[in-house]
Design a protein around this motif. Structure first.
Motif, PDB file in Angstrom:
ATOM      1  N   UNK A  11    -165.950  63.654  84.174  1.00 57.12           N
ATOM      2  CA  UNK A  11    -164.698  64.376  83.976  1.00 57.12           C
ATOM      3  C   UNK A  11    -163.594  63.679  84.758  1.00 57.12           C
ATOM      4  N   UNK A  12    -162.387  63.754  84.246  1.00 61.01           N
ATOM      5  CA  UNK A  12    -161.240  63.195  84.958  1.00 61.01           C
ATOM      6  C   UNK A  12    -160.874  64.129  86.105  1.00 61.01           C
ATOM      7  N   UNK A  13    -160.318  63.557  87.165  1.00 60.98           N
ATOM      8  CA  UNK A  13    -159.892  64.364  88.306  1.00 60.98           C
ATOM      9  C   UNK A  13    -158.821  65.368  87.889  1.00 60.98           C
ATOM     10  N   UNK A  14    -158.132  65.082  86.798  1.00 62.54           N
ATOM     11  CA  UNK A  14    -157.088  65.979  86.305  1.00 62.54           C
ATOM     12  C   UNK A  14    -157.646  67.296  85.776  1.00 62.54           C
ATOM     13  N   UNK A  15    -158.983  67.430  85.722  1.00 62.54           N
ATOM     14  CA  UNK A  15    -159.579  68.713  85.341  1.00 62.54           C
ATOM     15  C   UNK A  15    -159.349  69.764  86.416  1.00 62.54           C
ATOM     16  N   UNK A  16    -158.920  69.315  87.614  1.00 58.58           N
ATOM     17  CA  UNK A  16    -158.626  70.259  88.680  1.00 58.58           C
ATOM     18  C   UNK A  16    -157.231  70.849  88.511  1.00 58.58           C
ATOM     19  N   UNK A  17    -157.133  72.132  88.774  1.00 58.34           N
ATOM     20  CA  UNK A  17    -155.843  72.812  88.775  1.00 58.34           C
ATOM     21  C   UNK A  17    -155.150  72.612  90.118  1.00 58.34           C
ATOM     22  N   UNK A  18    -155.954  72.638  91.190  1.00 63.58           N
ATOM     23  CA  UNK A  18    -155.440  72.441  92.540  1.00 63.58           C
ATOM     24  C   UNK A  18    -156.361  71.494  93.293  1.00 63.58           C
ATOM     25  N   UNK A  19    -155.756  70.560  94.061  1.00 61.80           N
ATOM     26  CA  UNK A  19    -156.560  69.643  94.861  1.00 61.80           C
ATOM     27  C   UNK A  19    -155.992  69.453  96.262  1.00 61.80           C
ATOM     28  N   UNK A  26    -159.733  73.738  92.803  1.00 63.28           N
ATOM     29  CA  UNK A  26    -160.129  74.656  91.727  1.00 63.28           C
ATOM     30  C   UNK A  26    -159.922  73.967  90.396  1.00 63.28           C
ATOM     31  N   UNK A  27    -160.697  74.395  89.402  1.00 59.71           N
ATOM     32  CA  UNK A  27    -160.567  73.836  88.055  1.00 59.71           C
ATOM     33  C   UNK A  27    -159.472  74.564  87.280  1.00 59.71           C
ATOM     34  N   UNK A  28    -158.943  73.889  86.264  1.00 62.84           N
ATOM     35  CA  UNK A  28    -157.931  74.506  85.413  1.00 62.84           C
ATOM     36  C   UNK A  28    -158.510  75.771  84.781  1.00 62.84           C
ATOM     37  N   UNK A  29    -157.784  76.874  84.877  1.00 62.42           N
ATOM     38  CA  UNK A  29    -158.318  78.162  84.392  1.00 62.42           C
ATOM     39  C   UNK A  29    -158.767  78.145  82.937  1.00 62.42           C
ATOM     40  N   UNK A  30    -158.061  77.413  82.082  1.00 57.14           N
ATOM     41  CA  UNK A  30    -158.416  77.412  80.662  1.00 57.14           C
ATOM     42  C   UNK A  30    -159.711  76.660  80.372  1.00 57.14           C
ATOM     43  N   UNK A  31    -160.215  75.894  81.364  1.00 58.13           N
ATOM     44  CA  UNK A  31    -161.464  75.158  81.184  1.00 58.13           C
ATOM     45  C   UNK A  31    -162.670  75.885  81.761  1.00 58.13           C
ATOM     46  N   UNK A  32    -162.431  76.812  82.676  1.00 58.52           N
ATOM     47  CA  UNK A  32    -163.528  77.370  83.476  1.00 58.52           C
ATOM     48  C   UNK A  32    -164.579  78.077  82.617  1.00 58.52           C
ATOM     49  N   UNK A  33    -164.195  79.113  81.893  1.00 58.62           N
ATOM     50  CA  UNK A  33    -165.182  79.880  81.128  1.00 58.62           C
ATOM     51  C   UNK A  33    -165.704  79.132  79.907  1.00 58.62           C
ATOM     52  N   UNK A  34    -164.831  78.458  79.135  1.00 57.16           N
ATOM     53  CA  UNK A  34    -165.329  77.796  77.927  1.00 57.16           C
ATOM     54  C   UNK A  34    -166.275  76.622  78.197  1.00 57.16           C
TER      55      UNK A  34
END
Length: 404
Positions: A158-166, A173-181
């Protein structure tokens, strides 16, 4: 004599397990081939061997490359390209055929250790995210049918850009729209199969975008004041470690802190466009050279100090057909002529400096060093036990009434 032999084999088993179960730091390299001037795979294998590189990551399952890597002792990560994910996700028969043609046809002569199912799928413009975890499951099922599921891991870089906050690191934390799906199902799959999360980490991108805020020495593993995380109190002396721990914090926040992280790509370009701040040969040499030393010192990150790092450098060669900015074509450690772009200590230097006989003492300096000493001592004792084995067997033959 039977008791002596039983004792010997008990010791042999104990020390063998102590060696094979010990985590160790590792440096591998990404072998990309988006170029029209690269040496043939047979020569590439010679280059890898000359540099002491025992792990290589590919972006496909090219037959010529996999055949060249057979019987070399080099561990290989192969990849299922993004364009095959939808077929692999929707058709178990497709996944079975792909694994048989591209994995079992070469394994174990070619030491395939992992399959990267897709690459940076979340930023793929073709929107393949929904296919990722089903494809990983089907490929795993295919390996299981062939009884290879314990030997070959499955992950997806995965790209580091998958994080919402670093930043700060503890807020990872991961981007919220990616977490559950996709993130949680993928982490659950990795946990269930005993695999690891592959992450592509590039401090260069963060520095180039924030050169007014980020100390260059901090990005290059050079001497710097460090950065103290306001959330966990840990001091970070490199942006690389801070980024990895941001991923660790993100997985822990989802209750998957037991899933280890492997750095599937990291590097620094030796050349770039005028707006690519920091891209230079000197900075690339500093980043990659210091990175190798940092990984091979055996320590983990501040958040995971007991987990030595596995890192794949990007990349083996400059690739002249890669699209995008100038930097994309200048990440290589080598020119296609096999000459070094710049000189850095690759793992062969570690091999050359290793003790060659038992007359050397292993001095521990910290927990990670102590663990490496434990491995070295176990290997030394195992070598002695193996040397004594013929004598023990001879004694058994002399003392046995039947000669067996």
């Amino acid at each position: 004599m039977a008791d002596s032999l039983a004792f010997f084999f008990s010791l042999l088993l104990i020390f063998t397990l102590s060696i094979t179960s010990e985590a160790a730091p590792s440096i591998g390299i990404n072998y990309g081939r988006v170029a029209n001037d690269l040496p043939p795979p047979s020569k590439v294998v010679q280059l890898l061997n000359s540099q002491g590189i025992t792990r290589v990551k590919l972006y496909d399952t090219d037959a010529t490359v996999l055949s060249a890597l057979s019987n070399t002792g080099i561990k290989v990560v192969v990849a299922m390209p993004n364009e095959l994910l939808s077929s692999a996700a929707g058709d178990q028969f497709f996944a079975d055929n792909w694994v048989e043609a591209n994995i079992s046809a070469y394994y174990p002569a070619t030491q395939i250790e992992a399959i990267a199912v897709g690459n940076e799928v979340f930023v793929d413009p073709n929107n393949t995210t929904n296919y990722l975890v089903p494809a990983m499951n089907n490929v795993y099922n295919s390996l299981k049918k062939l009884n290879l599921h314990d030997d070959i891991k499955i992950s997806s870089p995965i790209a580091f850009s998958a994080l919402f906050s670093s930043y700060p690191t503890s807020s990872g934390s991961f981007k919220p729209d990616l977490v559950e799906p996709v993130i949680k199902p993928m982490l659950e799959f990795l946990r269930k199969t005993g695999s690891y999360l592959m992450v592509n980490v590039y401090p260069f991108f963060a520095y180039a975008a924030n050169s007014d805020k980020i100390n260059l020495s901090y990005a290059l593993f050079e001497n710097n004041p460090g950065v103290v995380d306001s959330g966990n109190g840990f001091k970070y002396n490199s942006l690389f470690d801070a980024q990895i721990d941001a991923v660790n914090a993100a997985t822990s926040a989802l209750q998957y802190g037991d899933v280890n992280v492997v750095v599937s790509e990291t590097g620094w370009p030796s050349k770039g466009d005028s707006n690519e701040i920091g891209a230079s040969e000197a900075n690339a040499a500093s980043y990659n050279g210091n990175l190798v030393k940092r990984v091979l010192n055996g320590s983990g990150t501040p958040l995971r100090p007991n987990d030595p790092l596995t890192v794949f450098l990007f990349a083996l060669f400059n690739e002249n057909q890669k699209p995008g900015p100038t930097s994309e074509r200048n990440y290589g450690l080598f020119y296609p002529t096999e000459q070094k772009v710049y000189d850095i200590p690759l793992p062969v230097a570690e091999v050359a400096a290793a003790p060659s006989n038992m007359g050397n003492w292993c001095v521990a300096n910290g927990g990670a060093a102590a663990e490496k000493c434990h491995v070295a001592l176990a290997r030394a004792i195992l070598a002695v036990l193996l040397m004594l084995l013929p004598n023990l067997l001879d004694l058994g033959s002399v003392n046995s009434p039947t000669g067996y």
